[in-house]
Scaffold this motif. Structure first.
Motif, PDB file in Angstrom:
ATOM      1  N   LYS A  54       9.449  49.844 -30.378  1.00  0.00           N
ATOM      2  CA  LYS A  54      10.859  50.228 -30.385  1.00  0.00           C
ATOM      3  C   LYS A  54      11.603  49.212 -29.541  1.00  0.00           C
ATOM      4  O   LYS A  54      10.983  48.466 -28.782  1.00  0.00           O
ATOM      5  CB  LYS A  54      11.052  51.639 -29.855  1.00  0.00           C
ATOM      6  N   TYR A  55      12.931  49.228 -29.629  1.00  0.00           N
ATOM      7  CA  TYR A  55      13.709  48.134 -29.040  1.00  0.00           C
ATOM      8  C   TYR A  55      14.883  48.619 -28.213  1.00  0.00           C
ATOM      9  O   TYR A  55      15.438  49.685 -28.456  1.00  0.00           O
ATOM     10  CB  TYR A  55      14.185  47.202 -30.166  1.00  0.00           C
ATOM     11  N   GLY A  56      15.247  47.782 -27.238  1.00  0.00           N
ATOM     12  CA  GLY A  56      16.353  48.099 -26.347  1.00  0.00           C
ATOM     13  C   GLY A  56      15.969  49.209 -25.383  1.00  0.00           C
ATOM     14  O   GLY A  56      14.927  49.849 -25.511  1.00  0.00           O
TER      15      GLY A  56
ATOM     16  N   ALA B  42       1.299  51.632 -22.510  1.00  0.00           N
ATOM     17  CA  ALA B  42       2.659  51.285 -22.893  1.00  0.00           C
ATOM     18  C   ALA B  42       3.019  49.963 -22.237  1.00  0.00           C
ATOM     19  O   ALA B  42       2.653  49.711 -21.086  1.00  0.00           O
ATOM     20  CB  ALA B  42       3.640  52.369 -22.450  1.00  0.00           C
ATOM     21  N   LEU B  43       3.701  49.114 -22.969  1.00  0.00           N
ATOM     22  CA  LEU B  43       4.180  47.836 -22.451  1.00  0.00           C
ATOM     23  C   LEU B  43       5.681  47.775 -22.606  1.00  0.00           C
ATOM     24  O   LEU B  43       6.229  48.249 -23.592  1.00  0.00           O
ATOM     25  CB  LEU B  43       3.568  46.668 -23.229  1.00  0.00           C
ATOM     26  N   ARG B  44       6.323  47.184 -21.635  1.00  0.00           N
ATOM     27  CA  ARG B  44       7.741  46.851 -21.733  1.00  0.00           C
ATOM     28  C   ARG B  44       7.803  45.347 -21.562  1.00  0.00           C
ATOM     29  O   ARG B  44       7.313  44.803 -20.578  1.00  0.00           O
ATOM     30  CB  ARG B  44       8.536  47.566 -20.663  1.00  0.00           C
TER      31      ARG B  44
ATOM     32  N   MET C   8       6.038  44.711 -18.002  1.00  0.00           N
ATOM     33  CA  MET C   8       5.249  45.651 -17.207  1.00  0.00           C
ATOM     34  C   MET C   8       4.396  46.478 -18.143  1.00  0.00           C
ATOM     35  O   MET C   8       4.639  46.513 -19.346  1.00  0.00           O
ATOM     36  CB  MET C   8       6.124  46.535 -16.336  1.00  0.00           C
ATOM     37  N   TRP C   9       3.388  47.126 -17.586  1.00  0.00           N
ATOM     38  CA  TRP C   9       2.549  47.997 -18.387  1.00  0.00           C
ATOM     39  C   TRP C   9       2.319  49.313 -17.666  1.00  0.00           C
ATOM     40  O   TRP C   9       2.399  49.389 -16.454  1.00  0.00           O
ATOM     41  CB  TRP C   9       1.235  47.326 -18.780  1.00  0.00           C
TER      42      TRP C   9
ATOM     43  N   PHE D 238       9.653  47.989 -26.318  1.00  0.00           N
ATOM     44  CA  PHE D 238       8.759  49.021 -25.796  1.00  0.00           C
ATOM     45  C   PHE D 238       7.620  49.135 -26.793  1.00  0.00           C
ATOM     46  O   PHE D 238       7.841  49.361 -27.981  1.00  0.00           O
ATOM     47  CB  PHE D 238       9.488  50.363 -25.678  1.00  0.00           C
ATOM     48  N   LEU D 239       6.398  48.956 -26.312  1.00  0.00           N
ATOM     49  CA  LEU D 239       5.227  49.018 -27.178  1.00  0.00           C
ATOM     50  C   LEU D 239       4.291  50.106 -26.663  1.00  0.00           C
ATOM     51  O   LEU D 239       4.010  50.173 -25.471  1.00  0.00           O
ATOM     52  CB  LEU D 239       4.477  47.688 -27.165  1.00  0.00           C
TER      53      LEU D 239
END
Length: 174
Positions: A62-64, A8-10, A117-118, A45-46
């Protein structure tokens, strides 16, 4: 999101926000509704994972901080997963268009310092149970969880070229 494993990435692509990012998730903001900062579509968010039955490297965006909108396998992304010999790890590589990150009109530029971050998630072999996670590139000056407080995300510094030597991208105190 963590079931079965994946990364997951932010990522913030909001150049006006800079670093640290701002925004609160539902766990922090409850019971109020997310404000405009928390709904910022340039906070992405990925989730990257391998769908074994089809051999597909998948992406959900997704977003926010409220994780609104988004899509699974949005147009334009490319991904690859390669299992290590012996099956005890994998390598992944993705190309994600700036549009998927909410930055088609104003992508990060060389010299920008933005939040990112991941998180690596591990699951059981059947992909049904979350086993643990590793969170990296965090802002140690902030408390809380990455999904509740965007200020916990670490700093990504955008350089004008790739292939940087290790001493260029070293941790430093701010």
């Amino acid at each position: 999101y963590g079931m079965g494993g994946g990364v997951a990435l932010r990522v913030s692509t909001d150049r006006a926000m800079g670093w640290p990012a701002r925004g609160l998730g539902a766990g922090t903001a409850y019971p109020r509704q997310p404000d405009e900062v928390s709904r910022n579509p340039k906070l992405a968010f990925l989730m990257l994972w391998h769908h074994a039955p089809t051999g597909t490297a998948c992406l959900e965006a997704k977003y926010g901080m409220d994780l609104h909108g988004g899509a699974v396998n949005p147009p334009g992304y490319r991904g690859a997963f390669r299992r290590h010999p012996g099956g005890r790890g994998y390598t992944l590589e993705y190309a994600i268009p700036w549009a998927v990150l909410g930055a088609a009109d104003d992508p990060p530029r060389a010299g920008d310092a933005l939040a990112a971050m991941w998180l690596a998630h591990w699951g059981d072999p059947a992909g049904r149970t979350w086993k643990g996670q590793l969170i990296e590139v965090a802002n140690p000056a902030e408390g809380g969880w990455n999904f509740d407080n965007a200020a916990t995300w670490g700093k990504a510094v955008y350089h004008p070229r790739g292939g940087l030597p290790a001493d260029v991208a070293r941790p430093h105190a701010d």
